[in-house]
Motif scaffolding. Structure first.
Motif, PDB file in Angstrom:
ATOM      1  N   GLY A   1       0.787  -1.232   0.000  1.00 24.55           N
ATOM      2  CA  GLY A   1       0.000   0.000   0.000  1.00 24.55           C
ATOM      3  C   GLY A   1       0.816   1.277   0.000  1.00 24.55           C
ATOM      4  N   HIS A   2       2.050   1.199  -0.474  1.00 24.06           N
ATOM      5  CA  HIS A   2       2.931   2.370  -0.489  1.00 24.06           C
ATOM      6  C   HIS A   2       3.361   2.702  -1.919  1.00 24.06           C
ATOM      7  N   ASN A   3       3.884   3.906  -2.083  1.00 22.87           N
ATOM      8  CA  ASN A   3       4.377   4.337  -3.389  1.00 22.87           C
ATOM      9  C   ASN A   3       5.649   3.591  -3.760  1.00 22.87           C
ATOM     10  N   GLU A   4       5.796   3.364  -5.057  1.00 22.59           N
ATOM     11  CA  GLU A   4       7.029   2.787  -5.579  1.00 22.59           C
ATOM     12  C   GLU A   4       8.162   3.784  -5.385  1.00 22.59           C
ATOM     13  N   LEU A   5       9.380   3.292  -5.509  1.00 21.77           N
ATOM     14  CA  LEU A   5      10.533   4.180  -5.495  1.00 21.77           C
ATOM     15  C   LEU A   5      10.489   5.046  -6.749  1.00 21.77           C
ATOM     16  N   TYR A   6      10.810   6.316  -6.589  1.00 18.92           N
ATOM     17  CA  TYR A   6      10.673   7.300  -7.661  1.00 18.92           C
ATOM     18  C   TYR A   6      12.012   7.992  -7.874  1.00 18.92           C
ATOM     19  N   CYS A   7      12.572   7.848  -9.068  1.00 23.33           N
ATOM     20  CA  CYS A   7      13.930   8.329  -9.311  1.00 23.33           C
ATOM     21  C   CYS A   7      14.071   9.852  -9.272  1.00 23.33           C
ATOM     22  N   LYS A   8      12.970  10.586  -9.339  1.00 23.13           N
ATOM     23  CA  LYS A   8      13.067  12.048  -9.249  1.00 23.13           C
ATOM     24  C   LYS A   8      13.082  12.540  -7.801  1.00 23.13           C
ATOM     25  N   ASP A   9      12.885  11.631  -6.865  1.00 21.51           N
ATOM     26  CA  ASP A   9      12.999  11.955  -5.446  1.00 21.51           C
ATOM     27  C   ASP A   9      14.427  11.597  -5.021  1.00 21.51           C
ATOM     28  N   ARG A  10      15.130  12.533  -4.434  1.00 17.57           N
ATOM     29  CA  ARG A  10      16.552  12.339  -4.121  1.00 17.57           C
ATOM     30  C   ARG A  10      16.790  11.118  -3.239  1.00 17.57           C
ATOM     31  N   ARG A  11      16.013  10.986  -2.170  1.00 19.03           N
ATOM     32  CA  ARG A  11      16.176   9.841  -1.262  1.00 19.03           C
ATOM     33  C   ARG A  11      15.902   8.529  -2.006  1.00 19.03           C
ATOM     34  N   ASP A  12      14.805   8.504  -2.737  1.00 24.31           N
ATOM     35  CA  ASP A  12      14.467   7.300  -3.494  1.00 24.31           C
ATOM     36  C   ASP A  12      15.539   6.978  -4.533  1.00 24.31           C
ATOM     37  N   ALA A  13      16.106   8.002  -5.156  1.00 19.33           N
ATOM     38  CA  ALA A  13      17.148   7.785  -6.162  1.00 19.33           C
ATOM     39  C   ALA A  13      18.362   7.092  -5.538  1.00 19.33           C
ATOM     40  N   ILE A  14      18.718   7.491  -4.337  1.00 18.24           N
ATOM     41  CA  ILE A  14      19.849   6.855  -3.640  1.00 18.24           C
ATOM     42  C   ILE A  14      19.516   5.396  -3.351  1.00 18.24           C
ATOM     43  N   ILE A  15      18.292   5.146  -2.897  1.00 16.87           N
ATOM     44  CA  ILE A  15      17.865   3.776  -2.602  1.00 16.87           C
ATOM     45  C   ILE A  15      17.854   2.938  -3.879  1.00 16.87           C
ATOM     46  N   ILE A  16      17.344   3.503  -4.958  1.00 18.58           N
ATOM     47  CA  ILE A  16      17.328   2.793  -6.245  1.00 18.58           C
ATOM     48  C   ILE A  16      18.753   2.434  -6.657  1.00 18.58           C
ATOM     49  N   PHE A  17      19.661   3.388  -6.536  1.00 13.42           N
ATOM     50  CA  PHE A  17      21.063   3.137  -6.889  1.00 13.42           C
ATOM     51  C   PHE A  17      21.611   1.976  -6.065  1.00 13.42           C
ATOM     52  N   CYS A  18      21.362   1.992  -4.769  1.00 13.45           N
ATOM     53  CA  CYS A  18      21.882   0.941  -3.883  1.00 13.45           C
ATOM     54  C   CYS A  18      21.287  -0.423  -4.224  1.00 13.45           C
TER      55      CYS A  18
ATOM     56  N   HIS B   1      22.733  -1.808  -7.441  1.00  7.99           N
ATOM     57  CA  HIS B   1      24.141  -2.184  -7.332  1.00  7.99           C
ATOM     58  C   HIS B   1      24.373  -3.272  -6.286  1.00  7.99           C
ATOM     59  N   GLY B   2      23.287  -3.883  -5.810  1.00  8.18           N
ATOM     60  CA  GLY B   2      23.408  -5.007  -4.882  1.00  8.18           C
ATOM     61  C   GLY B   2      23.939  -4.649  -3.511  1.00  8.18           C
ATOM     62  N   GLU B   3      23.754  -3.400  -3.110  1.00  4.47           N
ATOM     63  CA  GLU B   3      24.242  -2.959  -1.805  1.00  4.47           C
ATOM     64  C   GLU B   3      23.408  -3.566  -0.673  1.00  4.47           C
ATOM     65  N   THR B   4      23.992  -3.636   0.504  1.00  8.34           N
ATOM     66  CA  THR B   4      23.287  -4.112   1.688  1.00  8.34           C
ATOM     67  C   THR B   4      22.453  -2.981   2.280  1.00  8.34           C
ATOM     68  N   LEU B   5      21.599  -3.331   3.209  1.00  8.51           N
ATOM     69  CA  LEU B   5      20.803  -2.334   3.924  1.00  8.51           C
ATOM     70  C   LEU B   5      21.710  -1.347   4.650  1.00  8.51           C
ATOM     71  N   GLN B   6      22.750  -1.847   5.290  1.00 10.26           N
ATOM     72  CA  GLN B   6      23.687  -0.979   5.996  1.00 10.26           C
ATOM     73  C   GLN B   6      24.374  -0.007   5.037  1.00 10.26           C
ATOM     74  N   ALA B   7      24.797  -0.495   3.885  1.00 13.86           N
ATOM     75  CA  ALA B   7      25.456   0.371   2.904  1.00 13.86           C
ATOM     76  C   ALA B   7      24.493   1.430   2.381  1.00 13.86           C
ATOM     77  N   ALA B   8      23.233   1.045   2.180  1.00 15.03           N
ATOM     78  CA  ALA B   8      22.231   2.021   1.729  1.00 15.03           C
ATOM     79  C   ALA B   8      22.021   3.095   2.785  1.00 15.03           C
ATOM     80  N   ASP B   9      21.931   2.679   4.041  1.00 18.37           N
ATOM     81  CA  ASP B   9      21.782   3.655   5.116  1.00 18.37           C
ATOM     82  C   ASP B   9      22.979   4.596   5.188  1.00 18.37           C
ATOM     83  N   GLU B  10      24.168   4.067   4.965  1.00 18.36           N
ATOM     84  CA  GLU B  10      25.369   4.901   4.975  1.00 18.36           C
ATOM     85  C   GLU B  10      25.340   5.919   3.842  1.00 18.36           C
ATOM     86  N   GLN B  11      24.904   5.496   2.660  1.00 18.65           N
ATOM     87  CA  GLN B  11      24.780   6.418   1.530  1.00 18.65           C
ATOM     88  C   GLN B  11      23.753   7.507   1.845  1.00 18.65           C
ATOM     89  N   LEU B  12      22.611   7.110   2.371  1.00 19.00           N
ATOM     90  CA  LEU B  12      21.569   8.088   2.714  1.00 19.00           C
ATOM     91  C   LEU B  12      22.084   9.078   3.747  1.00 19.00           C
TER      92      LEU B  12
END
Length: 140
Positions: free
Chosen positions: A99-116, A119-130
């Motif tokens: 029931g939530h919105n998909e990740l959206y590449c025009k949203d900066r936070r979502d774009a970082i998550i999409i990138f992670c 690229h097969g990043e872990t949850l920890q690595a994604a949090d570090e990028q954010l």
């Protein structure tokens, strides 16, 4: 099970005389979150307790998500997606089913998550990028 391309379905829908028959033919319906999560576990050969642990979720809360007793936040679903090493498509399906919105590449936070994710990043690595970009982390 291989799904037809969205573009092909759209072409068929636009040329169909009746949207109800089209929906019936393709069994279009809302995706049930617990069923989809179980499907992913089965396809990936994962077990729920390990996924819940890797997602950093409370075991009881994680169980309740998997059986449909709790409606998780978008971040909790992202945690599960990272724990299951989901693709971007799988992650977006989880989000929609929850029931939530998909990740959206025009949203900066979502774009970082999409990138992670891509690229097969872990949850920890994604949090570090954010965190490095001063965005809200997923596990915050």
């Amino acid at each position: 099970m291989k799904e037809p391309l969205t573009e092909d379905l759209l072409d068929e829908l636009l040329s169909a005389p009746d949207p109800v028959k089209f929906a019936g033919k393709h069994r279009l319906h809302g995706r049930d979150l617990p069923s989809y999560l179980q499907q992913l576990l089965d396809e990936k050969g994962l077990v729920r307790p390990e996924v819940v642990r890797q997602a950093g979720l409370n075991p009881t809360f994680g169980y309740q998500i998997f059986v449909g007793q709790r409606k998780p936040s978008r971040n909790k679903l992202l945690q599960l997606a990272f724990a299951m090493s989901c693709t971007l498509r799988e992650t977006n399906r989880i989000l929609r089913a929850g029931g939530h919105n998909e990740l959206y590449c025009k949203d900066r936070r979502d774009a970082i998550i999409i990138f992670c994710i891509s690229h097969g990043e872990t949850l920890q690595a994604a949090d570090e990028q954010l965190y490095a970009f001063h965005e809200q982390t997923i596990t915050e």
